[in-house]
Design an enzyme around this catalytic site. Sequence first.
Site, PDB file in Angstrom:
ATOM      1  CE  LYS A 196      -2.942  -3.628   1.479  1.00 25.16           C
ATOM      2  NZ  LYS A 196      -3.482  -4.187   2.711  1.00 25.16           N
TER       3      LYS A 196
HETATM    4  C1  E4P Z   1      -3.023  -7.613   3.041  1.00 22.65           C
HETATM    5  O1  E4P Z   1      -2.411  -6.583   3.094  1.00 22.65           O
HETATM    6  C2  E4P Z   1      -4.328  -7.861   3.656  1.00 22.65           C
HETATM    7  O2  E4P Z   1      -4.547  -6.863   4.628  1.00 22.65           O
HETATM    8  C3  E4P Z   1      -4.423  -9.147   4.393  1.00 22.65           C
HETATM    9  O3  E4P Z   1      -3.189  -9.804   4.517  1.00 22.65           O
HETATM   10  C4  E4P Z   1      -5.573  -9.996   4.084  1.00 22.65           C
HETATM   11  O4  E4P Z   1      -5.562 -11.110   4.948  1.00 22.65           O
HETATM   12  P1  E4P Z   1      -6.838 -12.052   5.136  1.00 22.65           P
HETATM   13  O5  E4P Z   1      -6.969 -12.887   3.907  1.00 22.65           O
HETATM   14  O6  E4P Z   1      -6.494 -12.887   6.338  1.00 22.65           O
HETATM   15  O7  E4P Z   1      -8.012 -11.147   5.346  1.00 22.65           O
END
Ligand code: E4P
Length: 218
Positions: A87
């Site tokens: 990522k």
């Molecule tokens: C994406 O991969 C992130 O981990 C995540 O979806 C962020 O979500 P949030 O905005 O609820 O923290």
Amino acid sequence: MKFFIDTANLAQIKEAQDLGVLDGVTTNPSLMAKEGITGKDNVLRHYKAICDIVDGDVSAEVIATDYDGMIREGEELAELDDKIVVKIPMIKDGIKALKYFSERGIKTNCTLVFSAGQALLAAKAGATYVSPFIGRLDDISFDGIELIEQIRLIYDNYEFDTQILAASVRHPMHIIKCAEAAADVMTGPLSAMLALLKHPLTDSGLSQFLADHAKANS
Ligand code: E4P
């Protein structure tokens, strides 16, 4: 649409996997910190433990923000397991890193995407997944689902292979709207997935069926 769970919590990952509808996992440094996973060795061990539970892709985020650091960390993560997806944040060096990994057949997820232009760049760099954060856009009065629709149109126009991974999903309506907008994947908490189960007419209908069966068989 694939269902990914957005957590580093092993019990929740296992519960979602046991449900039989889980296609993968996404994590981020905040989610790892929430589980108290600190220190490089523990972090790597935890990713491996997640890979051992799920059948699908597991996104593991790099901490470095410079090109060399991202390559170093990403390669180490990718060596852990075939399920690992590196990522990478949507920054300039991140685009270069996406290209590097894509040329080497290492799966990537471009994270922190909030605009169609960013999604276009990620696709051109060969990202496996692009993660538009729809909940965080909604939080600041922008329409997250509209962004998914826009990216879908652009990717279809040019037949990009990059999969749209709708992230920052918060509730069941987000999941339904993502499916309508033809997102390839959604990632959200277990609570949002389980909320899809619920309908008052299902509950009352089942109670009635069971009551009628009991009466007829008493
Ligand atoms: C994406 O991969 C992130 O981990 C995540 O979806 C962020 O979500 P949030 O905005 O609820 O923290």
